[in-house]
Design a protein around this motif. Structure first.
Motif, short mmCIF file in Angstrom:
data_model
loop_
_atom_site.label_atom_id
_atom_site.label_comp_id
_atom_site.label_asym_id
_atom_site.label_seq_id
_atom_site.Cartn_x
_atom_site.Cartn_y
_atom_site.Cartn_z
N THR A 154 105.94 64.41 6.43
CA THR A 154 107.04 64.65 6.37
C THR A 154 107.50 63.97 7.54
O THR A 154 106.87 63.66 8.67
CB THR A 154 107.11 66.32 6.59
OG1 THR A 154 108.57 66.60 6.59
CG2 THR A 154 106.64 66.85 7.87
N GLY A 155 108.91 63.82 7.87
CA GLY A 155 109.46 63.35 8.83
C GLY A 155 109.53 61.65 8.89
O GLY A 155 109.34 61.12 8.12
N GLU A 156 109.98 61.14 10.02
CA GLU A 156 110.68 59.81 10.10
C GLU A 156 109.06 58.94 10.15
O GLU A 156 109.11 58.01 9.31
CB GLU A 156 111.41 59.49 11.34
CG GLU A 156 112.85 59.69 11.08
CD GLU A 156 113.52 59.32 9.97
OE1 GLU A 156 113.42 58.01 9.66
OE2 GLU A 156 114.24 60.07 9.27
N ALA A 157 108.13 59.53 10.78
CA ALA A 157 106.93 58.82 10.83
C ALA A 157 106.27 58.52 9.43
O ALA A 157 105.88 57.43 9.35
CB ALA A 157 105.97 59.44 11.83
N TYR A 158 106.44 59.51 8.55
CA TYR A 158 105.83 59.66 7.17
C TYR A 158 106.65 58.30 6.52
O TYR A 158 106.02 57.27 5.95
CB TYR A 158 105.92 60.71 6.51
CG TYR A 158 105.87 60.59 4.98
CD1 TYR A 158 104.55 60.54 4.54
CD2 TYR A 158 107.03 60.90 4.40
CE1 TYR A 158 104.05 60.47 3.23
CE2 TYR A 158 106.40 60.45 2.59
CZ TYR A 158 105.22 60.54 2.20
OH TYR A 158 105.22 60.17 1.03
N TYR A 159 107.94 58.28 6.50
CA TYR A 159 108.85 57.50 5.51
C TYR A 159 108.70 56.02 6.30
O TYR A 159 108.79 55.12 5.42
CB TYR A 159 110.37 57.86 5.49
CG TYR A 159 110.45 59.40 4.71
CD1 TYR A 159 110.17 59.00 3.17
CD2 TYR A 159 110.47 60.39 5.30
CE1 TYR A 159 110.20 60.38 2.68
CE2 TYR A 159 110.64 61.58 4.46
CZ TYR A 159 110.38 61.43 3.11
OH TYR A 159 110.71 62.57 2.10
N ASP A 160 108.51 55.94 7.51
CA ASP A 160 108.35 54.50 8.08
C ASP A 160 107.10 54.04 7.61
O ASP A 160 106.82 52.78 7.25
CB ASP A 160 108.49 54.56 9.65
CG ASP A 160 109.90 54.86 10.23
OD1 ASP A 160 110.87 54.66 9.49
OD2 ASP A 160 110.25 55.14 11.47
N ASN A 161 106.00 54.73 7.64
CA ASN A 161 104.88 54.46 7.23
C ASN A 161 104.77 54.09 5.54
O ASN A 161 104.26 53.00 5.40
CB ASN A 161 103.81 55.35 7.67
CG ASN A 161 102.29 54.80 7.09
OD1 ASN A 161 101.59 54.27 7.61
ND2 ASN A 161 101.71 55.60 6.03
N ARG A 162 105.41 54.93 4.87
CA ARG A 162 105.54 54.52 3.57
C ARG A 162 106.26 53.28 3.00
O ARG A 162 105.83 52.41 2.46
CB ARG A 162 106.20 55.60 2.63
CG ARG A 162 106.14 55.56 1.40
CD ARG A 162 107.00 56.74 0.77
NE ARG A 162 107.13 56.53 -0.70
CZ ARG A 162 106.14 57.13 -1.76
NH1 ARG A 162 105.00 57.73 -1.09
NH2 ARG A 162 105.98 57.12 -2.94
N GLN A 163 107.36 52.91 3.95
CA GLN A 163 107.90 51.75 3.74
C GLN A 163 107.05 50.74 4.35
O GLN A 163 106.93 49.56 3.30
CB GLN A 163 109.17 51.76 4.50
CG GLN A 163 109.92 50.53 4.68
CD GLN A 163 111.16 50.47 5.36
OE1 GLN A 163 112.40 50.77 4.86
NE2 GLN A 163 111.23 50.23 6.54
#
Length: 200
Positions: A154-163
C-alpha cells in the motif's frame, strides 16, 4: 401497548448490547487499530477512521466514509494490510506465436531487468521469482511473471515499485524486438514513462 413497548425496548437493548460486545471483541482482538489499512471478507476495504463500541468507520479509496455495525464485522474475516511487510506483483502477458523462439531470452531478460531495477525484490528462494511461459492459447502464448518485494502492499512506495516492474518488463520485451499481443489481434508495446509520471 405496554407489552409491545416492552418487547421493542427489550429487542432494542439486546441489539445494542450485541453491538457493544462485538465492538469490545474487535478492540481486544488486536485485529485492527485506527489508521490501519484493512480489507474485509465481503470486499470492503479502506482505512480505519474510528473504532466505536457500536460501529466502525472506514474511509474508502474514493474518500467516502462508511459506518459498519460491529455485529456485521464480527462475523467477517479481517485482512490488516498495514501489518504486511511484503507485496507481490503478478502479471499475465500475451505474445504472438511468431515470437515463440524468442520467449526463453525474453523471460531471462525480464528477470534480469527486474533484479537491476527493483532493489527490494526477493530472490533468496523464500518467495516466487518467476517469469514463465505458462500455456498455449488459441491465438497467443501466455506468459506469467510473479515477483515479490520487501515493500508494504500500500502507499506510494508500492505503486512506484509496481511501475518499475512494468517498465522493466517493457524494456526486456523491446530489447528482443517482441511486441505484446492483444485480444483484437493487434500488437502493442508498453509506452515507457518517466519514473515519476502518474496516471491522470
Amino acid at each position: 401497548v405496554g407489552s409491545t413497548a416492552t418487547l421493542i425496548f427489550s429487542l432494542g437493548t439486546k441489539d445494542i448490547a450485541a453491538k457493544v460486545m462485538n465492538g469490545l471483541e474487535i478492540a481486544l482482538s488486536d485485529k485492527m487499530y485506527e489508521g490501519d489499512c484493512v480489507e474485509f471478507g465481503d470486499g470492503m476495504s479502506g482505512t480505519v477512521l474510528k473504532l466505536g463500541w457500536l460501529e466502525t468507520q472506514i474511509r474508502c479509496a474514493n474518500e467516502l466514509t462508511v459506518s459498519i455495525p460491529n455485529t456485521q464485522l464480527a462475523s467477517q474475516r479481517i485482512y490488516n494490510i498495514s501489518r504486511i511487510n511484503k507485496c507481490q506483483v503478478k502479471q499475465s502477458l500475451r505474445f504472438h506465436y511468431g515470437d515463440i523462439d524468442k520467449l526463453p531470452k525474453v523471460l531471462e531478460d525480464i528477470k534480469t531487468e527486474v533484479r537491476s531495477s527493483c532493489p527490494s525484490v526477493i530472490t533468496d528462494g523464500t518467495r516466487a521469482f518467476r517469469a514463465h511461459w505458462r500455456d498455449f492459447k488459441d491465438d497467443y502464448l501466455e506468459v506469467v511473471v510473479d515477483f515479490h518485494f520487501n515493500i508494504r502492499p500500500t502507499g506510494e512506495a508500492y505503486y512506484d515499485n509496481r511501475q518499475r516492474v512494468l517498465l522493466a518488463i517493457n524494456r526486456a520485451v523491446r530489447k528482443n524486438g517482441v511486441q505484446f499481443y492483444t485480444t483484437k489481434g493487434t500488437f502493442i508495446s508498453i509506452v515507457e514513462e518517466s519514473p515519476g509520471e502518474k496516471d491522470k
